[in-house]
Scaffold this active site. Structure first.
Site, PDB file in Angstrom:
ATOM      1  N   ASP A   1       3.247 -19.526 -24.787  1.00  0.00           N
ATOM      2  CA  ASP A   1       4.300 -20.470 -24.403  1.00  0.00           C
ATOM      3  C   ASP A   1       5.339 -20.577 -25.516  1.00  0.00           C
ATOM      4  O   ASP A   1       5.401 -21.595 -26.199  1.00  0.00           O
ATOM      5  CB  ASP A   1       3.667 -21.845 -24.133  1.00  0.00           C
ATOM      6  CG  ASP A   1       4.690 -22.827 -23.598  1.00  0.00           C
ATOM      7  OD1 ASP A   1       5.819 -22.407 -23.324  1.00  0.00           O
ATOM      8  OD2 ASP A   1       4.357 -24.018 -23.471  1.00  0.00           O
TER       9      ASP A   1
ATOM     10  N   GLU B   1      12.165 -25.475 -28.738  1.00  0.00           N
ATOM     11  CA  GLU B   1      11.014 -26.359 -28.555  1.00  0.00           C
ATOM     12  C   GLU B   1       9.992 -26.218 -29.682  1.00  0.00           C
ATOM     13  O   GLU B   1       9.563 -27.207 -30.263  1.00  0.00           O
ATOM     14  CB  GLU B   1      10.352 -26.067 -27.200  1.00  0.00           C
ATOM     15  CG  GLU B   1       9.097 -26.898 -26.978  1.00  0.00           C
ATOM     16  CD  GLU B   1       8.454 -26.673 -25.621  1.00  0.00           C
ATOM     17  OE1 GLU B   1       8.997 -25.896 -24.809  1.00  0.00           O
ATOM     18  OE2 GLU B   1       7.390 -27.281 -25.387  1.00  0.00           O
TER      19      GLU B   1
ATOM     20  N   GLU C   1       0.957 -26.665 -14.599  1.00  0.00           N
ATOM     21  CA  GLU C   1       1.126 -27.977 -15.224  1.00  0.00           C
ATOM     22  C   GLU C   1       1.352 -29.061 -14.165  1.00  0.00           C
ATOM     23  O   GLU C   1       2.330 -29.806 -14.226  1.00  0.00           O
ATOM     24  CB  GLU C   1       2.259 -27.933 -16.264  1.00  0.00           C
ATOM     25  CG  GLU C   1       1.940 -26.930 -17.371  1.00  0.00           C
ATOM     26  CD  GLU C   1       2.984 -26.846 -18.484  1.00  0.00           C
ATOM     27  OE1 GLU C   1       4.153 -27.155 -18.227  1.00  0.00           O
ATOM     28  OE2 GLU C   1       2.596 -26.467 -19.608  1.00  0.00           O
TER      29      GLU C   1
END
Ligand code: GCV
Length: 614
Positions: free
Chosen positions: A318, A346, A239
């Site tokens: 993820d 998340e 990322e």
């Protein structure tokens, strides 16, 4: 709205001030025993006993015998067991993992990446800025469940946190280390792979002597301030973070260079395997993101130095609601590994929606077959007075620590029972109801959001609430490819081949729609909407049903919580009530948007005539 809350209320206001675990254990014993009239206890330190301890009872009362840190863990075990009304006696017990880690994703501006419980515990406005007592209390919480290493900054290292390993900020890092050391907690610093460049070199190439010298010097400096630093944590080539690929080096070369700089000081290098192509093209059906970690690392087995730990997310994607275990765990027999979980919710409801994790951990650990040697979790903490935003999210931190100590999946109900007894009192009148809510929460959330291993229907970037095509045409490799006939990705050998990254027997189970666990069906397979599930329902009907049932479950959680009114401090009750109300709305939104999404493709109504909007 955020009252204080924690599972150790019996200590009252007082905090231990001791400089080492034995001193803290003595203070905690005195403080804790004060609330247990009649009980008496002695401590005995067993030099060389490390983290282990035993609790016995003789005519003089309880005796905690333990190693240098073990004596502290034993003290907390004794006190919490007595407070919860359990028998505290235990034969000598050692933790299953030497490193029981938590990772903070805290930025020095005070924000927390994926944080849902306020701001950072450590920083504000680009500087260290914290309440020392709160850090001590945090140390107490960690030690009480055996967590012994904490990284204090985001793996996405944003300036000025890149300077945490320099003389500019090390005096401040030392202060945090000094506050947590008495609780047996060692620090980890997340480092920026490009720091040599920031500090004036023209390269960060791990094979360049100047880079190696740079990191050696940096490590000497770090350990002069914090001699017991646990090590460095690195997110590289992921990322947009810098890493060795830029210099044509692989990740063993990249990691070993740092590991060698840490080695003379006894430090560990923890290297994350969350490496994938984040600029993928949705038109490309051959690149499959879940394959990335294995593709980047499996062939490097045996090439990492002994003080390198590869930190691997529990699943290959993820932290999605349901993923199989990362195949990398089965692949690298000669490499030290840590499994990484995410307590921060998340993708699992932002600590607004109730989501108690032990049931999903149990599934993951069952599939894992053999535990790696280390364990880690991204924290769910912030500076909210109750630490975790949702008061009940604290149960995840508590049970994570317990699981990290035991090294196996724990009975979620049993742990919830103990956490409730400690937090709300042994005689809490609705303990069974609360336990049942926690137990049901993961399944409810999975149903109204992403059943059957269906990933990435969440709102992009925010990761709360539904957006079924939000990630469908983006660069992140996050596709489900739903159309008018079918949904899901074929990851068998006829498709992307991801399933073949598993040991042959597991791959065979996953590749066959008759044997693939239904919870993962759409992770491994692309299926038509008329595909017959094992109970005879069509896939489409099952998707509808799950969303209806999940939303109904969220309504029930709200109703159940209302039964708790008056049983706890008003602000804690209301804080959670407010979240349960938002959760019910969120669940309705998921139900209607996802059901409508599939209804519009298929034109097939719900078999039970429930409302699906068009
Ligand atoms: C810290 C996901 C999250 C990012 C996170 C990343 C990681 O992509 O959305 O916020 O960055 O994982 O684990 O490194």
């Amino acid at each position: 709205m955020n009252a204080e809350l924690c599972w150790l209320p019996f200590f009252g206001e007082a905090l231990p001030q001791g400089r080492d675990p034995l001193a803290v254990a003595r203070e905690e014993m005195a403080l804790g025993m004060a609330s247990l009239a009649g009980a008496s206890c002695r401590l005995a330190c067993v030099p060389g006993g490390g983290d282990g301890f035993e609790i016995i009872k003789d005519e003089q009362g309880y005796l905690v015998r333990g190693g240098e840190t073990g004596v502290l863990y034993g003290t907390y075990r004794l006190l919490t067991a007595l407070q919860a009304g359990e028998c505290p006696l235990t034969a000598w017990t050692d933790p299953a993992f030497p490193l029981r880690m938590l990772n903070h994703w805290d930025n020095m501006d005070g924000t927390v990446e994926r944080g849902y419980a306020g701001q950072s515990l450590f920083y504000k406005n680009g500087k260290f800025d914290y309440d020392a007592d709160r850090i001590r209390f945090y140390g107490r919480m960690l030690a009480s469940v055996g967590v012994n290493a904490v990284s204090i900054n985001n793996v996405n290292v944003h300036a000025p946190a890149d300077k945490l390993v320099t003389a500019e900020l090390l005096p401040e890092v030392k202060k945090i280390a000094d506050l947590l050391r008495p609780f047996g907690v060692r620090l980890i610093i997340a480092v920026d792979y490009a720091l040599p460049v920031t500090m004036g070199l023209d390269t960060a190439d791990p094979l360049d002597q100047r880079v190696q010298d740079f990191w050696k010097k940096q490590c000497d400096e770090v350990y002069a301030y914090v001699p017991d630093l646990c090590g460095f944590l690195v997110k590289a080539d992921s990322e947009y973070r810098p890493g060795p690929y830029k210099y044509g080096r692989d990740h063993a070369q990249g990691a070993n260079m740092l590991a060698r700089a840490l080695k003379p000081h006894g430090g560990m290098l923890i290297w994350r395997c969350f490496v994938y192509n984040c600029r993928q093209d949705w038109r490309d059906h051959t690149t499959d993101r879940p394959k990335a970690a294995y593709d980047n690392y499996a062939h490097l087995d045996g090439q990492f130095d002994e003080n390198v730990i590869l930190q691997i997310k529990n699943g290959p994607y993820d932290f999605q609601v349901r993923e199989p275990v990362s195949p990398l765990f089965y692949a690298m027999e000669r490499t030290e590994k840590a499994i990484e979980f995410q307590l921060a919710q998340e993708y699992t409801g932002h600590q607004i929606d109730l989501y108690y994790m032990p049931p999903i951990w149990k599934d993951i650990l069952a599939d894992l077959r053999r535990m790696p040697r280390h364990i880690c979790a991204v924290t769910n903490l912030g500076d909210d007075a109750n630490w975790t935003g949702h008061p009940l999210a604290q149960a995840n931190l508590y049970t994570y620590g317990r699981m990290a100590w035991e090294g196996k999946a724990l009975d979620g109900d049993k742990e919830a029972e103990r956490w409730i007894a400690l937090t709300f009192g042994r005689d809490f009148p609705e303990k069974d109801r609360l336990k049942a809510m926690l137990a049901a929460s993961q399944g409810i959330y999975e149903k109204y959001t992403s059943p059957l291993g269906l990933c990435w229907m969440v709102k992009p970037h925010l990761h709360y609430g539904p957006d079924p095509e939000g990630y469908e045409f983006s660069l992140w490799g996050t596709f489900h490819r739903a159309n008018h006939q079918a949904v899901g990705i074929d990851r068998t050998d006829k498709g992307t081949g991801f399933a073949d990254q598993y040991p042959a027997d597991m791959a065979a189970v996953y590749k066959n729609t008759d044997t693939c666990p239904e919870k993962l069906l759409l992770f491994f397979h692309r299926l038509r909407y008329d595909f017959k599930m094992r109970d005879g329902r069509t896939l489409l009907q099952r998707i509808y049903d799950d969303h209806f049932e999940g939303a109904e479950g969220a309504e029930q959680l709200l109703a159940q919580w209302r039964a708790m009114e008056g049983l706890m401090p008003r602000d804690i009750y209301e804080n959670a009530l407010n979240r349960f109300e938002k959760q019910a709305l969120n669940a309705r939104e998921w139900r209607d948007i996802i059901n409508t999404y599939f209804y519009r493709f298929t034109g097939i109504p719900d078999a039970h005539g429930r409302k699906i909007y068009d």
